[in-house]
Design a protein around this motif. Sequence first.
Motif, PDB file in Angstrom:
ATOM      1  N   ASP A  44      -5.849  10.256  -7.079  1.00 22.96           N
ATOM      2  CA  ASP A  44      -4.984   9.273  -7.723  1.00 22.96           C
ATOM      3  C   ASP A  44      -5.062   7.937  -6.985  1.00 22.96           C
ATOM      4  N   TYR A  45      -4.594   6.901  -7.664  1.00 23.37           N
ATOM      5  CA  TYR A  45      -4.710   5.530  -7.161  1.00 23.37           C
ATOM      6  C   TYR A  45      -4.072   5.356  -5.789  1.00 23.37           C
ATOM      7  N   LYS A  46      -2.869   5.925  -5.594  1.00 24.67           N
ATOM      8  CA  LYS A  46      -2.161   5.749  -4.335  1.00 24.67           C
ATOM      9  C   LYS A  46      -2.931   6.351  -3.166  1.00 24.67           C
ATOM     10  N   TYR A 106       0.801  -1.218   0.000  1.00 26.33           N
ATOM     11  CA  TYR A 106       0.000   0.000   0.000  1.00 26.33           C
ATOM     12  C   TYR A 106       0.841   1.278   0.000  1.00 26.33           C
ATOM     13  N   ASP A 107       2.132   1.115  -0.240  1.00 27.08           N
ATOM     14  CA  ASP A 107       3.031   2.257  -0.420  1.00 27.08           C
ATOM     15  C   ASP A 107       3.120   3.151   0.820  1.00 27.08           C
ATOM     16  N   LEU A 117      -5.876   4.108  -2.235  1.00 34.71           N
ATOM     17  CA  LEU A 117      -5.413   2.959  -1.450  1.00 34.71           C
ATOM     18  C   LEU A 117      -5.344   3.264   0.043  1.00 34.71           C
ATOM     19  N   ARG A 118      -5.175   4.521   0.377  1.00 28.45           N
ATOM     20  CA  ARG A 118      -5.012   4.899   1.784  1.00 28.45           C
ATOM     21  C   ARG A 118      -6.336   5.104   2.510  1.00 28.45           C
TER      22      ARG A 118
END
Length: 417
Positions: free
Chosen positions: A331-333, A290-291, A336-337
């Motif tokens: 954005d995608y990232k 999940y970066d 994800l959070r």
Amino acid sequence: MSDRIREKLQILADAAKYDVSCSSSGSNRKNTNKGIGDTGSGICHTYTEDGRCVSLLKILLTNYCIYDCAFCVSRSSNDIKRAAFTVDEVVELTMNFYRRNYIEGLFLSSGIFKDADYTMERMLRIVKRLRLEERFNGYIHLKTIPGASEDMVTEAGLYADRMSINLEMPTESGLKLLAPEKSHQEVKRELGIIRNRSVQYNSERKIIKNTPKFVPAGQSTQMVIGATPETDKDIMYTADEYYKKFSLKRVYYSGYIPISEDSRMPMIGTQPPLLRENRLYQTDWLMRFYDFDIKEILNEQNPNLDVDVDPKLSWALRNLHHFPIDINTADYKMILRVPGIGMRSAQKIVAARKFGKLHIYQLKKIGIAYNRAQHFIRCQDSPYQLRDQEAFKIKNTILKESQSKYLKNAQNQLTLF
């Protein structure tokens, strides 16, 4: 099976149950030359109630050990039944169990008897026999013996799918307290050998196609949690360091199970609940997929994970200035959070919004946990803005609405300690 072998199997399989690093995915070893077994894209596996893989023949070569690690059931000072398999016995057991469809592979570890090389040499003979004489192409996970010679570790990597060596304790100070004969430097040395050899073989394969595979499923390690007083921050910073330095596939976190009255360790009956182990795995997942930087989740201000909520939700509640995000433009990232949105759901959201603005009913169909995510997102028909709420109110609302059986069980478990 003779009574003698059956007794050995009972003793050495029971001693192996404390090692949880038996992941079986990641190998693509193919059956060739009419051999026996085929891992395909990973082997079939079943799980016990607490999530541990039980599909492999998981045994110790022996539970005799020259070391006296306080946390280990096989420590030299422990008064237990001792046993040792011969090389032939392990090979025969593996092949017989595989032919009967009891197992899909072998997980082999060992206590250290005589010295590291003596033990490692016998483990190497087992995997060579299986691969070369029995033509066994099933999955093999081999535990490396701390202090074994580089030549033997390297040769073993040509026959095993995955190799691992236990870090034991998260910090050097914790290891010295409970296992003064061991050192993290030995672990780093052998992890480094496997990492370097993997890079070498992968580079050679680009030039020479028939270069043999070397530990194709990678390497892993394990830490015992709760036997020494490290914080969650200490544990996860160590995991992060080893992931980055040694390209590990997995770090496993094993909740300490009291097995002795040693004054250096927690009293029997006061081991940490399995909830802590689960929170560490959740944090590990956030780091790897999940970066998240580990410093975002655990730091000096927050050295331990929240017991009540998962680490992603805990981070979001501490960083409300990032929310709400517009699910149709973020954005995608960042998607994800959002608590309640996983990787697949985030991918579906990014793909679906190309065809129009997303509404609440569409997000629910995609599969997000909307009761949780609604506090951190906006979509085409969102009823309110996040800024109208406070962190503790959001947390209380989510906990109140949660129907998770696991959460209820975890809360009940916490009341026991």
